[in-house]
Design a protein around this motif. Sequence first.
Motif, PDB file in Angstrom:
ATOM      1  N   PRO A 211      63.957 -34.956 -22.108  1.00 50.50           N
ATOM      2  CA  PRO A 211      63.664 -33.674 -22.752  1.00 50.50           C
ATOM      3  C   PRO A 211      62.410 -33.003 -22.223  1.00 50.50           C
ATOM      4  O   PRO A 211      62.283 -31.781 -22.265  1.00 50.50           O
ATOM      5  N   GLN A 212      61.467 -33.781 -21.693  1.00 51.76           N
ATOM      6  CA  GLN A 212      60.238 -33.187 -21.182  1.00 51.76           C
ATOM      7  C   GLN A 212      60.470 -32.389 -19.908  1.00 51.76           C
ATOM      8  O   GLN A 212      59.608 -31.640 -19.474  1.00 51.76           O
ATOM      9  N   ASN A 213      61.647 -32.558 -19.299  1.00 59.22           N
ATOM     10  CA  ASN A 213      61.969 -31.775 -18.103  1.00 59.22           C
ATOM     11  C   ASN A 213      62.668 -30.469 -18.440  1.00 59.22           C
ATOM     12  O   ASN A 213      62.993 -29.690 -17.564  1.00 59.22           O
ATOM     13  N   PHE A 214      62.940 -30.244 -19.735  1.00 59.54           N
ATOM     14  CA  PHE A 214      63.644 -29.029 -20.125  1.00 59.54           C
ATOM     15  C   PHE A 214      62.741 -27.801 -20.014  1.00 59.54           C
ATOM     16  O   PHE A 214      61.548 -27.850 -20.270  1.00 59.54           O
ATOM     17  N   VAL A 215      63.343 -26.695 -19.635  1.00 64.09           N
ATOM     18  CA  VAL A 215      62.691 -25.391 -19.667  1.00 64.09           C
ATOM     19  C   VAL A 215      63.306 -24.634 -20.832  1.00 64.09           C
ATOM     20  O   VAL A 215      64.534 -24.573 -20.950  1.00 64.09           O
ATOM     21  N   PRO A 216      62.523 -24.068 -21.745  1.00 60.67           N
ATOM     22  CA  PRO A 216      63.070 -23.373 -22.913  1.00 60.67           C
ATOM     23  C   PRO A 216      64.128 -22.340 -22.518  1.00 60.67           C
ATOM     24  O   PRO A 216      64.049 -21.723 -21.451  1.00 60.67           O
ATOM     25  N   SER A 217      65.095 -22.135 -23.406  1.00 65.62           N
ATOM     26  CA  SER A 217      66.209 -21.234 -23.101  1.00 65.62           C
ATOM     27  C   SER A 217      65.741 -19.806 -22.820  1.00 65.62           C
ATOM     28  O   SER A 217      66.335 -19.107 -21.991  1.00 65.62           O
TER      29      SER A 217
ATOM     30  N   PHE B  86      56.986 -15.462  -8.804  1.00 63.70           N
ATOM     31  CA  PHE B  86      57.762 -15.682 -10.026  1.00 63.70           C
ATOM     32  C   PHE B  86      57.741 -17.160 -10.421  1.00 63.70           C
ATOM     33  O   PHE B  86      57.538 -17.504 -11.591  1.00 63.70           O
ATOM     34  N   TRP B  87      57.918 -18.058  -9.424  1.00 61.47           N
ATOM     35  CA  TRP B  87      57.975 -19.492  -9.721  1.00 61.47           C
ATOM     36  C   TRP B  87      56.591 -20.109  -9.901  1.00 61.47           C
ATOM     37  O   TRP B  87      56.418 -21.010 -10.731  1.00 61.47           O
ATOM     38  N   THR B  88      55.626 -19.672  -9.132  1.00 60.36           N
ATOM     39  CA  THR B  88      54.319 -20.331  -9.168  1.00 60.36           C
ATOM     40  C   THR B  88      53.374 -19.757 -10.215  1.00 60.36           C
ATOM     41  O   THR B  88      52.441 -20.437 -10.644  1.00 60.36           O
ATOM     42  N   GLN B  89      53.605 -18.517 -10.649  1.00 57.40           N
ATOM     43  CA  GLN B  89      52.692 -17.881 -11.582  1.00 57.40           C
ATOM     44  C   GLN B  89      53.377 -17.432 -12.881  1.00 57.40           C
ATOM     45  O   GLN B  89      52.951 -17.806 -13.974  1.00 57.40           O
ATOM     46  N   HIS B  90      54.434 -16.653 -12.744  1.00 54.90           N
ATOM     47  CA  HIS B  90      55.037 -16.052 -13.929  1.00 54.90           C
ATOM     48  C   HIS B  90      55.689 -17.097 -14.830  1.00 54.90           C
ATOM     49  O   HIS B  90      55.433 -17.104 -16.052  1.00 54.90           O
ATOM     50  N   ILE B  91      56.530 -17.951 -14.281  1.00 54.59           N
ATOM     51  CA  ILE B  91      57.238 -18.938 -15.107  1.00 54.59           C
ATOM     52  C   ILE B  91      56.272 -19.907 -15.796  1.00 54.59           C
ATOM     53  O   ILE B  91      56.377 -20.126 -17.017  1.00 54.59           O
ATOM     54  N   PRO B  92      55.302 -20.511 -15.106  1.00 54.63           N
ATOM     55  CA  PRO B  92      54.368 -21.390 -15.806  1.00 54.63           C
ATOM     56  C   PRO B  92      53.598 -20.663 -16.917  1.00 54.63           C
ATOM     57  O   PRO B  92      53.358 -21.234 -17.991  1.00 54.63           O
ATOM     58  N   MET B  93      53.221 -19.408 -16.665  1.00 54.31           N
ATOM     59  CA  MET B  93      52.492 -18.652 -17.682  1.00 54.31           C
ATOM     60  C   MET B  93      53.362 -18.399 -18.911  1.00 54.31           C
ATOM     61  O   MET B  93      52.912 -18.544 -20.054  1.00 54.31           O
ATOM     62  N   GLN B  94      54.633 -18.065 -18.690  1.00 57.82           N
ATOM     63  CA  GLN B  94      55.536 -17.805 -19.815  1.00 57.82           C
ATOM     64  C   GLN B  94      55.831 -19.071 -20.604  1.00 57.82           C
ATOM     65  O   GLN B  94      55.914 -19.039 -21.832  1.00 57.82           O
ATOM     66  N   ILE B  95      55.989 -20.185 -19.919  1.00 56.55           N
ATOM     67  CA  ILE B  95      56.230 -21.456 -20.619  1.00 56.55           C
ATOM     68  C   ILE B  95      55.021 -21.820 -21.468  1.00 56.55           C
ATOM     69  O   ILE B  95      55.151 -22.251 -22.623  1.00 56.55           O
ATOM     70  N   ALA B  96      53.826 -21.647 -20.902  1.00 58.78           N
ATOM     71  CA  ALA B  96      52.612 -21.943 -21.660  1.00 58.78           C
ATOM     72  C   ALA B  96      52.504 -21.057 -22.895  1.00 58.78           C
ATOM     73  O   ALA B  96      52.105 -21.512 -23.977  1.00 58.78           O
TER      74      ALA B  96
ATOM     75  N   GLU C 180      55.040 -19.683 -24.557  1.00 54.23           N
ATOM     76  CA  GLU C 180      56.044 -20.127 -25.519  1.00 54.23           C
ATOM     77  C   GLU C 180      55.583 -21.380 -26.262  1.00 54.23           C
ATOM     78  O   GLU C 180      55.797 -21.513 -27.472  1.00 54.23           O
ATOM     79  N   LYS C 181      54.967 -22.298 -25.554  1.00 50.26           N
ATOM     80  CA  LYS C 181      54.478 -23.519 -26.191  1.00 50.26           C
ATOM     81  C   LYS C 181      53.408 -23.199 -27.223  1.00 50.26           C
ATOM     82  O   LYS C 181      53.340 -23.814 -28.293  1.00 50.26           O
ATOM     83  N   GLU C 182      52.568 -22.242 -26.902  1.00 55.61           N
ATOM     84  CA  GLU C 182      51.457 -21.901 -27.789  1.00 55.61           C
ATOM     85  C   GLU C 182      51.949 -21.193 -29.044  1.00 55.61           C
ATOM     86  O   GLU C 182      51.416 -21.410 -30.144  1.00 55.61           O
ATOM     87  N   ASN C 183      52.977 -20.353 -28.893  1.00 57.46           N
ATOM     88  CA  ASN C 183      53.408 -19.498 -30.007  1.00 57.46           C
ATOM     89  C   ASN C 183      54.540 -20.063 -30.844  1.00 57.46           C
ATOM     90  O   ASN C 183      54.835 -19.536 -31.908  1.00 57.46           O
TER      91      ASN C 183
ATOM     92  N   TYR D  97      58.467 -29.568 -25.185  1.00 56.81           N
ATOM     93  CA  TYR D  97      58.543 -29.204 -23.774  1.00 56.81           C
ATOM     94  C   TYR D  97      57.185 -29.339 -23.097  1.00 56.81           C
ATOM     95  O   TYR D  97      56.147 -29.169 -23.717  1.00 56.81           O
ATOM     96  N   THR D  98      57.221 -29.599 -21.830  1.00 55.95           N
ATOM     97  CA  THR D  98      56.014 -29.572 -21.011  1.00 55.95           C
ATOM     98  C   THR D  98      56.169 -28.494 -19.960  1.00 55.95           C
ATOM     99  O   THR D  98      57.267 -28.076 -19.645  1.00 55.95           O
ATOM    100  N   VAL D  99      55.066 -28.068 -19.401  1.00 53.23           N
ATOM    101  CA  VAL D  99      55.114 -27.020 -18.391  1.00 53.23           C
ATOM    102  C   VAL D  99      55.668 -27.616 -17.099  1.00 53.23           C
ATOM    103  O   VAL D  99      55.078 -28.523 -16.531  1.00 53.23           O
ATOM    104  N   GLN D 100      56.813 -27.105 -16.678  1.00 52.99           N
ATOM    105  CA  GLN D 100      57.425 -27.588 -15.446  1.00 52.99           C
ATOM    106  C   GLN D 100      57.208 -26.554 -14.356  1.00 52.99           C
ATOM    107  O   GLN D 100      58.104 -25.853 -13.922  1.00 52.99           O
ATOM    108  N   SER D 101      55.974 -26.425 -13.922  1.00 53.56           N
ATOM    109  CA  SER D 101      55.659 -25.445 -12.888  1.00 53.56           C
ATOM    110  C   SER D 101      56.013 -26.015 -11.529  1.00 53.56           C
ATOM    111  O   SER D 101      56.117 -27.223 -11.352  1.00 53.56           O
ATOM    112  N   ALA D 102      56.208 -25.134 -10.598  1.00 48.14           N
ATOM    113  CA  ALA D 102      56.440 -25.570  -9.229  1.00 48.14           C
ATOM    114  C   ALA D 102      55.162 -26.227  -8.718  1.00 48.14           C
ATOM    115  O   ALA D 102      54.072 -25.732  -8.947  1.00 48.14           O
ATOM    116  N   ASN D 103      55.291 -27.359  -8.021  1.00 48.41           N
ATOM    117  CA  ASN D 103      54.100 -28.097  -7.614  1.00 48.41           C
ATOM    118  C   ASN D 103      53.606 -27.665  -6.249  1.00 48.41           C
ATOM    119  O   ASN D 103      53.344 -28.459  -5.364  1.00 48.41           O
TER     120      ASN D 103
END
Length: 621
Positions: free
Chosen positions: A403-409, A589-599, A601-604, A611-617
């Motif tokens: 489940p920690q690899n999931f990205v919110p819907s 989009f992958w390195t900045q926008h998606i990690p920021m949006q996941i963070a 969502e986690k906060e709000n 979920y954990t932040v699955q940003s591109a490494n």
Amino acid sequence: MELKFNFCLLVSNWFCFISQVTCSNTARVVLSSQDRSDISLNTVVGTEKTFPNGKIVREFLGIPYAQPPIGEFRFRISFPYGSLGSYFNATSWRPACVQASRVEASNPSHEDCLYLNIWAPNDLYKFGAGYPILVAFISGGFDGTNQNNELFSGLNLAESQDIIVVTVSYRVGVFGFLRTDNHEIPGNFGLYDQKLALEWITANINDFGGDRSRITLLGNGASAATIGYLLLSNAIGNLFKWAIMHGGSPLSPWAYVEPKEAEQRAVKIASLVGCRANEAPEILASCLRSVESGKLLKASQRISESGYYQYLFAPTMDGVIIGQSPEILLRNGYNKKTEIMIGTTGYEGVHFYEQVFQDIRMVDASVTSKVKKMSYKLYQYAVSLLFGNPNPPRGTIASNMNPQNFVPSIIQELILYEYRNWESPYENATANYLSFRGIVQDKYYNCPIVAFAKAFASSGSGAYMFQLPYFQSGDTLSWSGNGYYDSANSKEVLDSGIQLVFGNSDNDNMLINAVMNAWGNMTKTGNPNSGSTLSSDTLNMFVWEKWNPYTRLRLVFRDPTAGEKRLRNYDISDVISTEVWDTSNKCAFWTQHIPMQIATEKENCDKYSQYTVQSANYPAV
């Protein structure tokens, strides 16, 4: 070096010339780096191949560079083989390394697999100090397609480019990258195999007519990623000079496993093969070394099929050959200051497509991976499988994902929105398929490769960016690992284009000649433009500029005889050209926008606390 010349050889060469076939004779090399108290010691016997044009290439197959990693030596860092004895027969192929390969090898696989093959021109003095050397690590994936057979012969490449070609087998999968939570099984064995092979080549290649100061590495897919690690490692030193990377980067999400995650996977393997993970480290290691290789392989395949779209075993930080995570190493400027060639093909990522389609077929049996179309509903479903479906059907790969690899819907909807072709209706099946393909290619291949190239451009060295074509038959592909089966020509074509050149005997193929010349130029000078022109019938028609984040130019190789727009009459301008390849928006989009949006969502939203932040490494591009 001792060569065998006699009347029979002269007759054989004359026959070869008039009959336009490649002929064979005996070739011998005495290794001066080993004990030469007796001149008869350490004589390596291979085969001389005489071409119709009179050129001679010496072929040496199956030379061991390390002790066999079997028994007590399994899951240990490789160490030198030692003396080859007074007479070593290097005229036959050795087994490929044990692997979960999706490409059937014509020779068997075995744990005793640490061998290399050498093809060397016969004229030792043509280049003064010796011939430049191209060392190829061939492995489409970390779990397999590590071949050691005639499909990857370097004979024609050595003849056409006047270089020495070396192919190296190294451990893959569970045997190459298993890591436990102690120092008994540290992992990264495949990388240490590559290091030891380079040490052997550096010590001995001069006896084959080579110039040890000009060694270029070549790799495809996972082996390209391993070359990236060698470019970042302080443990490698000056064992090579330049590098060519096809379809892989250490920054790719599939090319690195965090140490803790690697250790958890080792626990799963241990439990499946009857070893207790909670035993003392030396007892657990002893147990794993005693398990039959086929049982270990089946266990790793079972885990891979129950929760991992990416490779189960891959390089990890060990503090020696990989000192830190690859993005930190690049960010801190630890990359080797040299030139590289790096690029993609038009069809990266088929490994991921096939796995996702396996799960889709659990829902809709009419869907096959061969058809390059999907409804919008299946497109949505494919994205949910790749990034985490909270309620996937039982029995699918996705049903066992952590489940920690999931990205919110809601983030998945952003991905769908970003990649949807807004000029096409929802039910444009081809557009939906291309959108899904774009997601996989950008996240797992294109953006990590561009980020790696950018690091070399920024360090004052340089990267030559390229794209190779893919081949197809009609509207279908039969995917298999890092490539697909070209049913029209009854051959496996690897994603990276490596097999396009290795084993090729079509001297009139303009595309293959252009790729071979680029490799040859890079091997000779560190510049794919130099040494010879990209094609024999053009004189610097195209200047292949180094990639930089402002112009974003790359060289594109095309096959004018394939695809919908097939040409009967064509010239070099139909085979190679330059283009601007701007990935900045998609990669941001992958390195900045998606990690920021996941963070965000986690906060709000508390319901996303799992979920954990699955940003591109990899760094932003």
